[in-house]
Enzyme design. Structure first.
Site, PDB file in Angstrom:
ATOM      1  N   LYS A 144      41.530  36.091  26.087  1.00 28.83           N
ATOM      2  CA  LYS A 144      41.088  35.318  27.250  1.00 28.83           C
ATOM      3  C   LYS A 144      40.655  33.926  26.812  1.00 28.83           C
ATOM      4  CE  LYS A 144      38.343  38.755  27.838  1.00 28.83           C
ATOM      5  NZ  LYS A 144      37.331  39.735  28.285  1.00 28.83           N
TER       6      LYS A 144
ATOM      7  N   THR B 265      29.484  33.800  36.303  1.00 26.17           N
ATOM      8  CA  THR B 265      30.605  34.569  35.765  1.00 26.17           C
ATOM      9  C   THR B 265      30.141  35.820  35.019  1.00 26.17           C
ATOM     10  OG1 THR B 265      30.586  33.151  33.793  1.00 26.17           O
ATOM     11  CG2 THR B 265      32.100  32.547  35.576  1.00 26.17           C
TER      12      THR B 265
ATOM     13  N   GLY C 237      29.796  39.352  33.967  1.00 27.62           N
ATOM     14  CA  GLY C 237      30.612  40.539  34.182  1.00 27.62           C
ATOM     15  C   GLY C 237      32.094  40.269  34.339  1.00 27.62           C
ATOM     16  N   THR C 238      32.531  39.046  34.038  1.00 28.97           N
ATOM     17  CA  THR C 238      33.954  38.710  34.209  1.00 28.97           C
ATOM     18  C   THR C 238      34.853  39.583  33.341  1.00 28.97           C
ATOM     19  OG1 THR C 238      33.389  36.421  34.736  1.00 28.97           O
ATOM     20  CG2 THR C 238      35.656  36.856  34.063  1.00 28.97           C
ATOM     21  N   GLY C 239      34.463  39.752  32.062  1.00 28.50           N
ATOM     22  CA  GLY C 239      35.286  40.553  31.154  1.00 28.50           C
ATOM     23  C   GLY C 239      35.372  42.006  31.566  1.00 28.50           C
ATOM     24  N   CYS C 240      34.241  42.555  32.001  1.00 26.72           N
ATOM     25  CA  CYS C 240      34.219  43.950  32.470  1.00 26.72           C
ATOM     26  C   CYS C 240      35.124  44.114  33.690  1.00 26.72           C
ATOM     27  CB  CYS C 240      32.798  44.366  32.835  1.00 26.72           C
ATOM     28  SG  CYS C 240      31.583  44.144  31.525  1.00 26.72           S
TER      29      CYS C 240
END
Length: 259
Positions: free
Chosen positions: A173, A204, A206-209
């Site tokens: 990412k 942002t 929690g974007t990766g989760c």
């Protein structure tokens, strides 16, 4: 109805981890289940405390799910210790789990460390080889590859380094690069750049989760790997663009923006 199991930590503020995964899976129209690996006391400003769940309890949660409602896909997030990680690997192999998405959660958006250093080796040697796709951010890709990443060319080099010990898909990412918000999908030697709009929104958390659980959900629906990643990126972009503003720090996404 497709079923997705999230194996991750709990976020007391509801923006990341298990809570974000369940919101994502539900908003995308499927059925979410969980195996919690750690309890965290955290909010939009950072992580205050972490309490690790026992190995027997993690295994019992996975047994309970697989023996009753077998998941069509799995998302793995925060795993704090090598002992828990090895137990999870044992169960993934035992149940011949499919469509495994590993988000190697090492650092939270706030900058707080969420994975012990000694766990990284187990991650690389035991868990990652079982995954169908891994979704590291720039910081995590640096740890996994040993390559300093400062530009898009470095992202390719990092993916190639990871591919030396891992045969599945790699999604690096690029949102933390100043020059671009593009992501790199590297699969079987093929490089695919996925363009992304950079939003003027610092919320942002929690974007990766959210992205990894969305990928797992689309894989469960039967989408190809590239389709799953593209669809998940579109969903996350909408959740960021919705401009939810909660908390005093980096706030959460608006998961049900499309409902």
């Amino acid at each position: 109805m497709h079923t997705i199991l999230s194996i991750a930590g709990s976020d007391s503020s509801g923006g990341a981890g298990i809570q974000a995964d369940l919101k994502t899976i539900t908003c995308l129209g499927e059925y979410g289940m969980t195996a919690i690996t750690a309890l965290t006391a955290q909010n939009t400003t950072g992580v205050e405390s972490v309490e690790v769940v026992s190995v027997p309890m993690v295994k019992a949660q996975m047994d309970a799910v697989f023996q009753d409602i077998r998941p069509d896909a799995l998302k793995l997030g925060m795993i704090a210790t090598p002992e828990i990680m090895l137990a999870i690997c044992e169960k993934l192999i035992e149940y011949k789990a499919e469509n495994i998405v590993v988000d190697p959660v090492m650092v939270a958006t706030s900058g707080s460390t969420l994975m012990e250093n000694r766990t990284v080796r187990t991650l690389k040697e035991q868990l990652i080889p079982l995954a169908d796709i891994i979704t590291p951010n720039i910081s995590e890709a640096i740890v996994l590859s040993g390559i300093a990443i400062k530009c898009k060319e470095d992202m390719i080099k990092a993916a190639e380094a990871i591919a030396a010990y891992y045969t599945g898909a790699i999604l690096i990412k690029g949102g933390h690069l100043m020059e671009s918000a593009d992501d790199l999908l590297y699969q079987r030697g093929e490089t695919i750049w996925l363009s992304g709009e950079r939003f003027e929104n610092e919320n942002t958390h929690g974007t990766g989760c959210t992205l990894s659980s969305a990928i797992a959900t689309f894989l469960a629906k039967g989408c190809s790997m590239e389709e799953s990643v593209r669809n998940a990126k579109e969903y996350v972009a909408g959740a960021i663009a919705a401009n939810l503003d909660l908390g005093r720090g980096r706030g959460p996404l608006w998961h049900n923006h499309a409902i």
